[in-house]
Design a protein around this motif. Structure first.
Motif, PDB file in Angstrom:
ATOM      1  N   VAL A 241      45.419  -0.732  38.587  1.00  0.00           N
ATOM      2  CA  VAL A 241      46.098  -2.026  38.573  1.00  0.00           C
ATOM      3  C   VAL A 241      45.491  -2.848  37.437  1.00  0.00           C
ATOM      4  CG1 VAL A 241      46.579  -4.154  39.831  1.00  0.00           C
ATOM      5  CG2 VAL A 241      46.594  -1.962  41.028  1.00  0.00           C
ATOM      6  N   ILE A 242      46.346  -3.312  36.540  1.00  0.00           N
ATOM      7  CA  ILE A 242      45.906  -4.144  35.425  1.00  0.00           C
ATOM      8  C   ILE A 242      46.361  -5.568  35.711  1.00  0.00           C
ATOM      9  CG2 ILE A 242      46.102  -4.582  32.947  1.00  0.00           C
ATOM     10  CD1 ILE A 242      46.601  -1.577  32.588  1.00  0.00           C
ATOM     11  N   ALA A 243      45.392  -6.486  35.700  1.00  0.00           N
ATOM     12  CA  ALA A 243      45.687  -7.901  35.929  1.00  0.00           C
ATOM     13  C   ALA A 243      45.227  -8.700  34.715  1.00  0.00           C
ATOM     14  CB  ALA A 243      44.972  -8.392  37.185  1.00  0.00           C
ATOM     15  N   THR A 244      46.022  -9.704  34.350  1.00  0.00           N
ATOM     16  CA  THR A 244      45.682 -10.533  33.192  1.00  0.00           C
ATOM     17  C   THR A 244      44.822 -11.710  33.628  1.00  0.00           C
ATOM     18  OG1 THR A 244      47.694 -11.823  33.429  1.00  0.00           O
ATOM     19  CG2 THR A 244      47.791  -9.927  31.964  1.00  0.00           C
TER      20      THR A 244
ATOM     21  N   ILE B  64      40.762  -4.124  35.114  1.00  0.00           N
ATOM     22  CA  ILE B  64      41.366  -2.833  35.434  1.00  0.00           C
ATOM     23  C   ILE B  64      40.714  -2.371  36.732  1.00  0.00           C
ATOM     24  CG2 ILE B  64      41.745  -0.463  34.685  1.00  0.00           C
ATOM     25  CD1 ILE B  64      41.413  -1.380  31.810  1.00  0.00           C
ATOM     26  N   THR B  65      41.526  -2.198  37.762  1.00  0.00           N
ATOM     27  CA  THR B  65      41.023  -1.763  39.061  1.00  0.00           C
ATOM     28  C   THR B  65      41.551  -0.365  39.331  1.00  0.00           C
ATOM     29  OG1 THR B  65      41.006  -4.040  39.859  1.00  0.00           O
ATOM     30  CG2 THR B  65      40.898  -2.305  41.518  1.00  0.00           C
ATOM     31  N   TYR B  66      40.633   0.556  39.589  1.00  0.00           N
ATOM     32  CA  TYR B  66      40.957   1.954  39.893  1.00  0.00           C
ATOM     33  C   TYR B  66      40.860   2.105  41.407  1.00  0.00           C
ATOM     34  CZ  TYR B  66      39.292   2.103  35.064  1.00  0.00           C
ATOM     35  OH  TYR B  66      39.102   1.853  33.741  1.00  0.00           O
TER      36      TYR B  66
ATOM     37  N   LYS C  81      36.793  -3.029  36.463  1.00  0.00           N
ATOM     38  CA  LYS C  81      36.152  -3.189  35.159  1.00  0.00           C
ATOM     39  C   LYS C  81      36.791  -4.382  34.464  1.00  0.00           C
ATOM     40  CE  LYS C  81      34.517   0.658  32.871  1.00  0.00           C
ATOM     41  NZ  LYS C  81      33.207   0.252  32.590  1.00  0.00           N
ATOM     42  N   LYS C  82      35.965  -5.271  33.930  1.00  0.00           N
ATOM     43  CA  LYS C  82      36.471  -6.412  33.160  1.00  0.00           C
ATOM     44  C   LYS C  82      36.479  -6.003  31.690  1.00  0.00           C
ATOM     45  CE  LYS C  82      35.184 -10.029  36.339  1.00  0.00           C
ATOM     46  NZ  LYS C  82      36.501 -10.313  36.790  1.00  0.00           N
TER      47      LYS C  82
ATOM     48  N   ASP D 217      35.506  -2.709  26.413  1.00  0.00           N
ATOM     49  CA  ASP D 217      34.523  -3.084  27.431  1.00  0.00           C
ATOM     50  C   ASP D 217      33.232  -3.441  26.707  1.00  0.00           C
ATOM     51  OD1 ASP D 217      32.849  -3.407  29.563  1.00  0.00           O
ATOM     52  OD2 ASP D 217      33.060  -1.367  30.332  1.00  0.00           O
ATOM     53  N   ASN D 218      32.887  -4.711  26.740  1.00  0.00           N
ATOM     54  CA  ASN D 218      31.694  -5.173  26.023  1.00  0.00           C
ATOM     55  C   ASN D 218      30.398  -4.825  26.737  1.00  0.00           C
ATOM     56  OD1 ASN D 218      33.389  -6.264  24.074  1.00  0.00           O
ATOM     57  ND2 ASN D 218      33.516  -8.221  25.154  1.00  0.00           N
TER      58      ASN D 218
END
Length: 187
Positions: free
Chosen positions: A86-89, A97-99, A114-115, A130-131
């Protein structure tokens, strides 16, 4: 009649000829006009990226552990179903990004979030960065802008799902190469 037409044709050609004192303009080569492409605004892209993506391939160290179509496993060495992303803005090109997947033996639904930061890579791809990736690790994540196919390759900190029949924590990571391919749920 034919001689009269010939005389008229010659007379019209002589009238089109420049006079002795008129300058002859040089012939310019034909230059095709190319319309520049308008850059796609990131706000147009970001709203269309958010959503649920079904994982179609999960590969660890070159071994395809899970393939699926429309959310249902076709080939799987894992005891999971409904493997999705799931990708959320968020604000300022920030995304999460949530797996997640359903673990059949336990009934658990582990999630990993993951942010990331999003940016336009080129006319065809949108990239996530991903920083917080450790030195020596790889995080290559992008979405094809027209088909919305998601691709991610990680080396170090990749999600590791236990194989069928093996016990272990469902939230472990691996230093091996992990590739995840997903498509939007509505496809």
């Amino acid at each position: 009649m034919k001689p009269l037409l010939l005389v008229l044709l010659v007379a019209s050609l002589l009238n089109c000829r420049p006079g002795p004192n008129s300058p002859i303009a040089p012939v310019q080569p034909f230059q095709p006009s190319v319309k520049p492409t308008a850059p796609i605004q990131s706000s147009q892209t970001t709203t269309s990226l958010a959503g649920r993506y079904l994982v179609t391939a999960y590969i660890v160290a070159g071994d395809t552990l899970h393939t699926a179509k429309q959310g249902f496993p076709v080939k799987s060495k894992l005891d999971i179903d409904n493997f999705a992303i799931v990708i959320a803005t968020g604000d300022n090109n920030q995304y999460t990004i949530t797996y997640s997947y359903y673990h059949n033996p336990t009934g658990e639904v582990p999630t990993f979030t993951k942010k990331v930061t999003g940016s336009v890579l080129n006319d065809y791809y949108f990239r996530f960065a991903d920083n917080s990736v450790q030195p020596g690790a790889v995080f290559d994540s992008k979405i094809q802008r027209f088909t919305k196919q998601f691709y991610q390759r990680t080396v170090g900190e990749g999600i590791l799902i236990p194989l069928k029949g093996l016990s272990g924590p469902l939230d472990q990571t691996t230093d091996k190469e992990v590739i995840i391919v997903a498509v939007p749920q509505d496809h």
